[in-house]
Structure formats: C-alpha cells, structure tokens
Design a protein around this motif. Structure first.
Motif, PDB file in Angstrom:
ATOM      1  N   SER A  84       1.029  -1.170   0.297  1.00  0.00           N
ATOM      2  CA  SER A  84       0.454   0.250  -0.199  1.00  0.00           C
ATOM      3  C   SER A  84       1.143   0.827   0.014  1.00  0.00           C
ATOM      4  CB  SER A  84      -1.069   0.270   1.189  1.00  0.00           C
ATOM      5  OG  SER A  84      -1.839   1.256   1.164  1.00  0.00           O
ATOM      6  N   THR A  85       0.155   2.370  -0.776  1.00  0.00           N
ATOM      7  CA  THR A  85       1.378   4.020  -0.964  1.00  0.00           C
ATOM      8  C   THR A  85       1.256   4.127   0.304  1.00  0.00           C
ATOM      9  OG1 THR A  85      -0.487   4.442  -1.612  1.00  0.00           O
ATOM     10  CG2 THR A  85       1.022   3.357  -3.206  1.00  0.00           C
ATOM     11  N   THR A  93      -6.349   9.586  -1.081  1.00  0.00           N
ATOM     12  CA  THR A  93      -6.453   8.555  -1.889  1.00  0.00           C
ATOM     13  C   THR A  93      -5.776   7.778  -1.806  1.00  0.00           C
ATOM     14  OG1 THR A  93      -8.012   9.256  -3.608  1.00  0.00           O
ATOM     15  CG2 THR A  93      -6.808   7.194  -4.291  1.00  0.00           C
ATOM     16  N   THR A  95      -3.079   3.104  -3.025  1.00  0.00           N
ATOM     17  CA  THR A  95      -3.076   2.545  -3.992  1.00  0.00           C
ATOM     18  C   THR A  95      -2.873   0.881  -3.017  1.00  0.00           C
ATOM     19  OG1 THR A  95      -2.104   4.071  -5.426  1.00  0.00           O
ATOM     20  CG2 THR A  95      -2.566   1.575  -6.056  1.00  0.00           C
ATOM     21  N   TRP A  96      -3.768  -0.216  -3.349  1.00  0.00           N
ATOM     22  CA  TRP A  96      -3.046  -1.313  -3.134  1.00  0.00           C
ATOM     23  C   TRP A  96      -3.038  -2.217  -4.148  1.00  0.00           C
ATOM     24  CZ3 TRP A  96      -8.062  -2.218   0.467  1.00  0.00           C
ATOM     25  CH2 TRP A  96      -7.994  -1.723   1.916  1.00  0.00           C
ATOM     26  N   THR A  97      -1.829  -2.874  -3.761  1.00  0.00           N
ATOM     27  CA  THR A  97      -1.103  -3.934  -4.742  1.00  0.00           C
ATOM     28  C   THR A  97      -1.042  -5.415  -4.363  1.00  0.00           C
ATOM     29  OG1 THR A  97       0.060  -2.078  -5.961  1.00  0.00           O
ATOM     30  CG2 THR A  97       0.270  -4.761  -6.272  1.00  0.00           C
ATOM     31  N   SER A 104      -3.378  -3.738  -9.085  1.00  0.00           N
ATOM     32  CA  SER A 104      -3.553  -2.522  -8.069  1.00  0.00           C
ATOM     33  C   SER A 104      -5.171  -2.142  -8.525  1.00  0.00           C
ATOM     34  CB  SER A 104      -3.042  -1.796  -8.729  1.00  0.00           C
ATOM     35  OG  SER A 104      -1.223  -1.450  -8.466  1.00  0.00           O
ATOM     36  N   ALA A 105      -5.383  -1.334  -7.004  1.00  0.00           N
ATOM     37  CA  ALA A 105      -6.954  -0.759  -6.680  1.00  0.00           C
ATOM     38  C   ALA A 105      -6.078   0.273  -5.892  1.00  0.00           C
ATOM     39  CB  ALA A 105      -7.720  -1.368  -6.780  1.00  0.00           C
ATOM     40  N   GLU A 106      -7.281   1.454  -6.952  1.00  0.00           N
ATOM     41  CA  GLU A 106      -7.106   3.132  -6.547  1.00  0.00           C
ATOM     42  C   GLU A 106      -8.304   2.678  -5.077  1.00  0.00           C
ATOM     43  OE1 GLU A 106      -7.109   6.349  -8.308  1.00  0.00           O
ATOM     44  OE2 GLU A 106      -5.186   6.257  -8.592  1.00  0.00           O
ATOM     45  N   HIS A 108     -10.056   5.500  -2.465  1.00  0.00           N
ATOM     46  CA  HIS A 108      -9.789   6.886  -1.967  1.00  0.00           C
ATOM     47  C   HIS A 108     -10.631   6.304  -0.446  1.00  0.00           C
ATOM     48  CE1 HIS A 108     -11.397  11.166  -1.569  1.00  0.00           C
ATOM     49  NE2 HIS A 108     -12.466  10.368  -1.227  1.00  0.00           N
ATOM     50  N   TRP A 122     -12.779   2.081  -4.277  1.00  0.00           N
ATOM     51  CA  TRP A 122     -12.716   1.652  -5.085  1.00  0.00           C
ATOM     52  C   TRP A 122     -12.800   1.071  -5.946  1.00  0.00           C
ATOM     53  CZ3 TRP A 122     -10.667  -3.641  -2.709  1.00  0.00           C
ATOM     54  CH2 TRP A 122     -11.531  -5.061  -2.290  1.00  0.00           C
ATOM     55  N   ASP A 123     -12.549   0.419  -6.923  1.00  0.00           N
ATOM     56  CA  ASP A 123     -12.399  -0.407  -8.341  1.00  0.00           C
ATOM     57  C   ASP A 123     -13.119   0.388  -8.947  1.00  0.00           C
ATOM     58  OD1 ASP A 123     -12.817  -3.648  -9.112  1.00  0.00           O
ATOM     59  OD2 ASP A 123     -14.307  -3.994  -7.854  1.00  0.00           O
TER      60      ASP A 123
END
Length: 197
Positions: A84-85, A93, A95-97, A104-106, A108, A122-123
């Motif tokens: 995760s960022t 927001t 980003t999960w990877t 990956s998915a952003e 919020h 998300w998604d």
C-alpha cells in the motif's frame, strides 16, 4: 401499492391489487398500515434495488487492535494486499497492490470514525465498502464488512456478488488467523493459484 376499489375507510389506508386483500381482517390491515407505510415501503424497495454483500466475523482481540489492522498496511499486508502507498486517512487516496496477481486498485477514504467505522470507495466501476467495528467485550471485536454500489445487472451482477462475497469472507478469515494466532494463511494468494495447462 395500487388502489383496491373495494376498500374504503377513513384514515391511513393500505392498498393492493384486486384480490390482494381479500379475506384479510381489519386488524391485519391496521398492522400493515403501521409497519408498511409509504416511507417504509420506499425504503424497502430502495434497499433491495441496490444489492449489498455483507460478511461478518468475531475476532478475539481488543477493538483498537482490530480497527488498526485495517488502517495500517504494515498489518493489513499480512492478510490482504501485498503493498500500500500509505495508511488510511479520511480524504486520502492510496493504492493497494496484489503482487501475486499484478493487480492494483485506487482506494479513496470517504470516512473514518475511530474504532467504529471505515468507509472507502474503490474499484472500476466505483463501489463502496464499509467496515464496521463493535466491541463485544474488552478482548473481542465484531467486524462487519458491507460492499455495495454495484452497477452491473443480470448475470454480471450475480457474478460480482459471488466474487465479492468470497473475497471479503477470505479477508476476514485471514485477519482472524493473523491477529489471534500470528499465522499468515496466504488465503488471498492461494485463492487463485497459477494453474498449469
């Protein structure tokens, strides 16, 4: 409810299509008037028009520890995504990877209420996930995850509900094992292993 021409009385009325109320006594109709008011009927329709996935689990750890497991990626990566960022913060927001799937998915963060609720979007297309936390005792926490806002229809909607029900259940199972026993079950990685042809 459509009008039923044979029912005429003063005060609030519950209506039905022809024959719907046949044989029903007034006491029962009074009950329907009370509990199936127009507003409640509309709420019912709205609820069932927008399907929602809901899963739940009791975790034998204090609520602060369980809540933080979904906020802090240094913990979450032991049972969900691989990177995760950053931590979850309201309005942020991240980003999960999932490295094993190269996906990956952003994410919020819509709302965080400490030790009570985390709400994210998300998604693609965007859906919403609410994590709800309730302390049952000083050492046990009940977690409910609700995923809603699906835009698919028909068979695609059914498949989305099936996939997300399985996915969220797997997350809670992995979280319980890690927090209670310190075991990484690798459930996410093993859910879709690379199959040899």
């Amino acid at each position: 409810f459509k009008q039923h021409s044979s029912i005429k009385r003063a005060g609030p009325k519950i209506r039905g299509e022809d024959g719907l109320c046949a044989g029903l006594g007034w006491d029962f109709l009074d009950f329907l008037d009370t509990f199936l008011s127009r507003k409640k009927y509309q709420e019912y329709c709205e609820k069932h028009k927008n399907p929602m996935v809901e899963t739940q689990m009791m975790i034998r750890k204090p609520i602060t520890e369980v809540f933080n497991a979904f906020i802090d990626p240094s913990i979450t990566t032991h049972f969900w995504f691989t990177h995760s960022t950053g931590k979850l913060e309201t309005g942020k927001t991240v980003t999960w990877t999932w490295n094993m799937y190269q996906v990956s998915a952003e994410v919020h963060v819509r709302e965080i209420i400490q030790n009570q609720r985390i709400s994210i979007a998300w998604d693609t297309p965007t859906t919403f996930v609410d994590f709800e936390f309730t302390a049952l005792t000083d050492t046990t926490t009940y977690v409910i995850i609700k995923h809603h806002g699906f835009q698919q229809t028909g068979d695609e909607l059914i498949q989305a509900i099936k996939d997300n029900t399985g996915g969220i259940t797997t997350v809670l199972d992995g979280c319980k094992a890690y927090l209670e026993h310190g075991i990484e079950l690798n459930l996410i990685a093993d859910k879709f292993p690379p199959f040899e042809e």
